[in-house]
Design a protein around this motif. Structure first.
Motif: not given
Length: 380
Positions: A308-310, A314, A323, A325
């Motif tokens: 997840s790019n949360r 990252p 990654y 969403n």
């Protein structure tokens, strides 16, 4: 006053508790602190159940025992009493559960502010009546801890910023001390019995913010929509046996996902390293992470990471992960498809960049930063 007279008590009651992040952090940090033979007199406050293991791992540790459970009422009273009797110069609480009655100077490690972001009855093991009281207790404790601690340690810049967003605190009071993958994940151990099918692996808790229901759905959609070889792809979930495990198992049954998902509980590091290594990728769709250690362990064990790019992910995985969403189902499915169809050469390049990434983190560095924080407290 000479440093070696300073008595520091570390609250290690989470030592080795399964494979949860807190247990990992406690065990790895404390082991490394002892290895570095600091100038301080260290003492550990522990749960009697972990005494044998700690004595086997550390060189003549000074131990104080307490059976009081974290977050309990007895903890509030008995832990402050033990601290008062021992009279340390500094206490390091390795989690935010500092007794409200504590009067001894302390530093605290805040791993995340997850309870600020993830709330509601499905996030608790308590009865609906008790939940608001527990939540209020959390808010009071956290506010007091942030205000009264000498220093705050966090695993990532992201958590540091999150604390600054929620509390008025001087940013110099917060020190980032990252976590690291355990050495056991780097070893090319003997091939253990691993599944014969293609699989993605998730390792971690089954809390709602981990977004596992979305992950299961993504694997089901992938199996339905892509070529025949995809029909056999499974998701292995390695998690702790608790109420969240039971809820997840029930969800898998209700949504007929048994053929796509295999639920299993925590196992030895060696077995876990094998499961990581033979997977197509480690995958996490988590909505909130203070660090994200399992992804680093997966990289150390030479597999790909899909994340997840949360929040902190990252920052920790850098360019070494793929990654997506986590709110966008088709994005997750597309990235799974990308990993399934990677050219061996591209896959290998990503794995190499993962290994390079993992070496940027080490418990030795983290222990040095922690010892420096102790020193700073005495020179404040």
């Amino acid at each position: 006053m000479q440093n070696h007279h300073h008595k520091i008590l570390l609250d290690c009651r989470f030592w080795g508790s399964g494979h949860t992040g807190l247990g990992r952090y406690t065990t790895s940090l404390v082991t490394e602190l002892y290895r570095q033979k600091p100038k301080f007199d260290l003492a550990l406050l522990i749960n009697p159940e972990s005494k044998t293991e700690i004595e086997a791992k550390l060189n003549h540790p000074q131990l104080l025992l307490s059976s009081s459970r974290p977050y309990s009422l007895t903890e509030q009273l008995s832990i402050s009493k033990i601290i008062r009797a021992f009279q340390p110069d500094l206490v390091h609480f390795l989690h935010f559960n500092v007794p409200l009655l504590n009067r001894t100077p302390f530093i605290v490690t805040i791993h995340d502010l997850i309870k600020h972001h993830s709330r509601g009855l499905d996030t608790t093991t308590k009865s609906p009546l008790f939940y608001p009281i527990k939540r209020l207790g959390y808010q009071l404790t956290m506010a007091k801890v942030v205000r009264q601690s000498r220093l705050i340690l966090t695993p990532s810049q992201w958590v540091k910023q999150d604390i600054l967003n929620h509390y008025s605190v001087n940013q110099n009071k917060i020190i980032v001390t990252p976590e690291a993958a355990d050495k056991s994940y780097f070893k090319s151990s003997l091939p253990l019995a691993v599944p014969s099918y293609d699989y993605l692996i998730y390792v971690g808790n089954a809390y709602p913010h981990k977004n596992l229901i979305q992950l299961i759905k993504a694997v089901q959609v992938f199996r339905q929509n892509y070529s025949n070889n995809a029909k056999n792809l499974k998701l292995i979930i390695v998690t702790a046996r608790n109420v969240f495990y039971d809820r997840l198992r029930e969800h898998i049954r209700k949504t007929n996902a048994q053929s796509s998902v295999k639920l299993t509980h925590f196992t030895s590091d060696q077995r876990l390293a094998g499961l990581y290594r033979h997977s197509l990728a480690f995958i996490t769709a988590s909505l909130s992470e203070g660090f994200g250690l399992p992804g680093l362990e997966a990289m150390a064990a030479k597999t790909l990471v899909l994340a997840s790019n949360r929040t902190a992910l990252p920052e920790v995985y850098g360019p070494a992960a793929i990654y997506f969403n986590p709110d966008n189902l088709s994005d997750i499915v597309a990235k799974i498809n990308q990993v399934v169809n990677l050219e061996p050469k591209t896959r290998n390049k990503l794995i190499q960049s993962g290994i390079k990434r993992v070496y940027q983190f080490s418990w030795a560095k983290t222990a040095q930063l922690t010892l420096k924080a102790y020193e700073n407290c005495f020179s404040l």
